[in-house]
Design a protein around this motif. Sequence first.
Motif, PDB file in Angstrom:
ATOM      1  N   LYS A 156      23.697   5.329 -16.010  1.00 51.04           N
ATOM      2  CA  LYS A 156      23.733   4.563 -17.261  1.00 51.04           C
ATOM      3  C   LYS A 156      24.970   4.932 -18.071  1.00 51.04           C
ATOM      4  N   GLY A 157      25.371   6.185 -18.002  1.00 51.94           N
ATOM      5  CA  GLY A 157      26.522   6.646 -18.763  1.00 51.94           C
ATOM      6  C   GLY A 157      27.841   6.075 -18.296  1.00 51.94           C
ATOM      7  N   ILE A 158      27.914   5.633 -17.037  1.00 51.98           N
ATOM      8  CA  ILE A 158      29.185   5.100 -16.530  1.00 51.98           C
ATOM      9  C   ILE A 158      29.196   3.575 -16.467  1.00 51.98           C
ATOM     10  N   LEU A 159      28.080   2.943 -16.848  1.00 50.95           N
ATOM     11  CA  LEU A 159      28.061   1.482 -16.880  1.00 50.95           C
ATOM     12  C   LEU A 159      28.850   0.969 -18.078  1.00 50.95           C
ATOM     13  N   ASP A 160      29.553  -0.139 -17.887  1.00 55.29           N
ATOM     14  CA  ASP A 160      30.320  -0.738 -18.975  1.00 55.29           C
ATOM     15  C   ASP A 160      29.465  -1.621 -19.877  1.00 55.29           C
ATOM     16  N   SER A 161      28.301  -2.021 -19.393  1.00 56.54           N
ATOM     17  CA  SER A 161      27.457  -2.924 -20.172  1.00 56.54           C
ATOM     18  C   SER A 161      26.115  -2.267 -20.452  1.00 56.54           C
ATOM     19  N   ASN A 162      25.491  -2.728 -21.520  1.00 56.96           N
ATOM     20  CA  ASN A 162      24.181  -2.191 -21.886  1.00 56.96           C
ATOM     21  C   ASN A 162      23.083  -3.229 -21.701  1.00 56.96           C
ATOM     22  N   ASP A 163      23.361  -4.274 -20.912  1.00 52.14           N
ATOM     23  CA  ASP A 163      22.376  -5.323 -20.695  1.00 52.14           C
ATOM     24  C   ASP A 163      21.817  -5.314 -19.275  1.00 52.14           C
ATOM     25  N   MET A 164      21.995  -4.209 -18.559  1.00 50.14           N
ATOM     26  CA  MET A 164      21.465  -4.090 -17.206  1.00 50.14           C
ATOM     27  C   MET A 164      20.253  -3.164 -17.205  1.00 50.14           C
ATOM     28  N   MET A 165      19.209  -3.570 -16.522  1.00 54.65           N
ATOM     29  CA  MET A 165      18.051  -2.709 -16.381  1.00 54.65           C
ATOM     30  C   MET A 165      18.295  -1.727 -15.232  1.00 54.65           C
ATOM     31  N   ILE A 166      17.907  -0.481 -15.443  1.00 53.54           N
ATOM     32  CA  ILE A 166      18.072   0.539 -14.417  1.00 53.54           C
ATOM     33  C   ILE A 166      16.697   1.062 -14.037  1.00 53.54           C
ATOM     34  N   ILE A 167      16.443   1.135 -12.747  1.00 51.47           N
ATOM     35  CA  ILE A 167      15.201   1.708 -12.233  1.00 51.47           C
ATOM     36  C   ILE A 167      15.559   2.861 -11.311  1.00 51.47           C
ATOM     37  N   SER A 168      15.045   4.033 -11.615  1.00 51.28           N
ATOM     38  CA  SER A 168      15.316   5.222 -10.826  1.00 51.28           C
ATOM     39  C   SER A 168      14.081   5.569 -10.005  1.00 51.28           C
ATOM     40  N   VAL A 169      14.267   5.745  -8.706  1.00 51.10           N
ATOM     41  CA  VAL A 169      13.155   5.940  -7.779  1.00 51.10           C
ATOM     42  C   VAL A 169      12.975   7.429  -7.476  1.00 51.10           C
ATOM     43  N   ALA A 170      11.773   7.941  -7.757  1.00 49.24           N
ATOM     44  CA  ALA A 170      11.467   9.356  -7.507  1.00 49.24           C
ATOM     45  C   ALA A 170      10.809   9.485  -6.132  1.00 49.24           C
TER      46      ALA A 170
ATOM     47  N   ASN B 175       0.799  -1.234   0.000  1.00 49.05           N
ATOM     48  CA  ASN B 175       0.000   0.000   0.000  1.00 49.05           C
ATOM     49  C   ASN B 175       0.828   1.278   0.000  1.00 49.05           C
ATOM     50  N   ILE B 176       2.113   1.162  -0.298  1.00 46.72           N
ATOM     51  CA  ILE B 176       2.987   2.335  -0.446  1.00 46.72           C
ATOM     52  C   ILE B 176       3.222   2.558  -1.928  1.00 46.72           C
ATOM     53  N   ASN B 177       2.915   3.751  -2.409  1.00 53.28           N
ATOM     54  CA  ASN B 177       3.080   4.085  -3.828  1.00 53.28           C
ATOM     55  C   ASN B 177       4.315   4.957  -4.025  1.00 53.28           C
ATOM     56  N   VAL B 178       5.006   4.743  -5.123  1.00 53.59           N
ATOM     57  CA  VAL B 178       6.134   5.594  -5.479  1.00 53.59           C
ATOM     58  C   VAL B 178       6.329   5.532  -6.990  1.00 53.59           C
ATOM     59  N   ASP B 179       6.701   6.652  -7.582  1.00 50.17           N
ATOM     60  CA  ASP B 179       6.955   6.709  -9.018  1.00 50.17           C
ATOM     61  C   ASP B 179       8.379   6.252  -9.323  1.00 50.17           C
ATOM     62  N   VAL B 180       8.530   5.520 -10.410  1.00 50.61           N
ATOM     63  CA  VAL B 180       9.847   5.058 -10.835  1.00 50.61           C
ATOM     64  C   VAL B 180       9.985   5.244 -12.339  1.00 50.61           C
ATOM     65  N   VAL B 181      11.226   5.383 -12.779  1.00 45.02           N
ATOM     66  CA  VAL B 181      11.557   5.384 -14.198  1.00 45.02           C
ATOM     67  C   VAL B 181      12.267   4.064 -14.484  1.00 45.02           C
ATOM     68  N   ILE B 182      11.749   3.300 -15.438  1.00 47.40           N
ATOM     69  CA  ILE B 182      12.298   1.981 -15.762  1.00 47.40           C
ATOM     70  C   ILE B 182      12.960   2.037 -17.131  1.00 47.40           C
ATOM     71  N   ASP B 183      14.248   1.728 -17.172  1.00 47.28           N
ATOM     72  CA  ASP B 183      15.004   1.673 -18.423  1.00 47.28           C
ATOM     73  C   ASP B 183      15.415   0.222 -18.642  1.00 47.28           C
ATOM     74  N   LYS B 184      14.708  -0.446 -19.552  1.00 50.33           N
ATOM     75  CA  LYS B 184      14.898  -1.887 -19.772  1.00 50.33           C
ATOM     76  C   LYS B 184      15.642  -2.148 -21.071  1.00 50.33           C
ATOM     77  N   PRO B 185      16.660  -2.996 -21.029  1.00 50.69           N
ATOM     78  CA  PRO B 185      17.353  -3.376 -22.276  1.00 50.69           C
ATOM     79  C   PRO B 185      16.540  -4.401 -23.049  1.00 50.69           C
ATOM     80  N   ALA B 186      17.008  -4.763 -24.212  1.00 48.29           N
ATOM     81  CA  ALA B 186      16.281  -5.678 -25.098  1.00 48.29           C
ATOM     82  C   ALA B 186      16.526  -7.141 -24.751  1.00 48.29           C
ATOM     83  N   ILE B 187      16.412  -7.455 -23.469  1.00 48.74           N
ATOM     84  CA  ILE B 187      16.474  -8.834 -22.991  1.00 48.74           C
ATOM     85  C   ILE B 187      15.465  -8.963 -21.861  1.00 48.74           C
ATOM     86  N   ASN B 188      15.097 -10.200 -21.550  1.00 48.49           N
ATOM     87  CA  ASN B 188      14.087 -10.418 -20.523  1.00 48.49           C
ATOM     88  C   ASN B 188      14.635 -11.006 -19.233  1.00 48.49           C
TER      89      ASN B 188
END
Length: 222
Positions: free
Chosen positions: A88-102, A45-58
Amino acid sequence: MSNIFYIEKLRLVFLLSVIYFSSCAKENTTSIDAYRVTQTITYNNINVDVVIDKPAINEVDVLLVFHGTVLYDHNLMTAANTTLDKFKGILDSNDMMIISVAYPQENVLFGDSIIQCEAALLWLKNNASQELGITVNKIFLAGHSQGGYMVTRLNTMHQTNGVIANAPGPLNLVYRCQLEENSQIQSSTFCTNLRNVYGSTSNNPNAYFQRSLLNFTNDFKS
């Protein structure tokens, strides 16, 4: 003879059907879209907005990131997106999903937003795979400034696969807010809010210290 031909024809149709559906299944597995979305997630019952950046893998490892101090909540999404882009700019890989919590800060006592931050982590641990249709493997936390404070506190509460706290703080709210009370540094919103509730640091130092980062330096889970 005709019966044999009919049976062979059925076998051929069956084989082609198997190949077709296998191909479709494989295509659905590999043809996975990358996306970036903003959504409200809920946990206990706790709500929070997030930004989800998902790569092209599942099947993904996830970096859960937390922004620094924001004076007004209408700037939260800008801060969340900026923080996501920076990590995201300092990650060495592009296969990690990043979620940013607002996580909210306006009209909230310093440290109380740990409720939303914890909800985001527990949602990621327990609900994200099913809700997003993915498989979450490893989970890492990262934050800057007040975000670093939040991930340090989360590290005393729940185990993850690693934590990065960049310039976390404030380390000691008694010292920091006392400097403001003595007009040695410019006043901040979070010290003003704490003073309105607890009084001055000299009258109620323990209330300030309980929220300080120095109070969360033991019992790390990761």
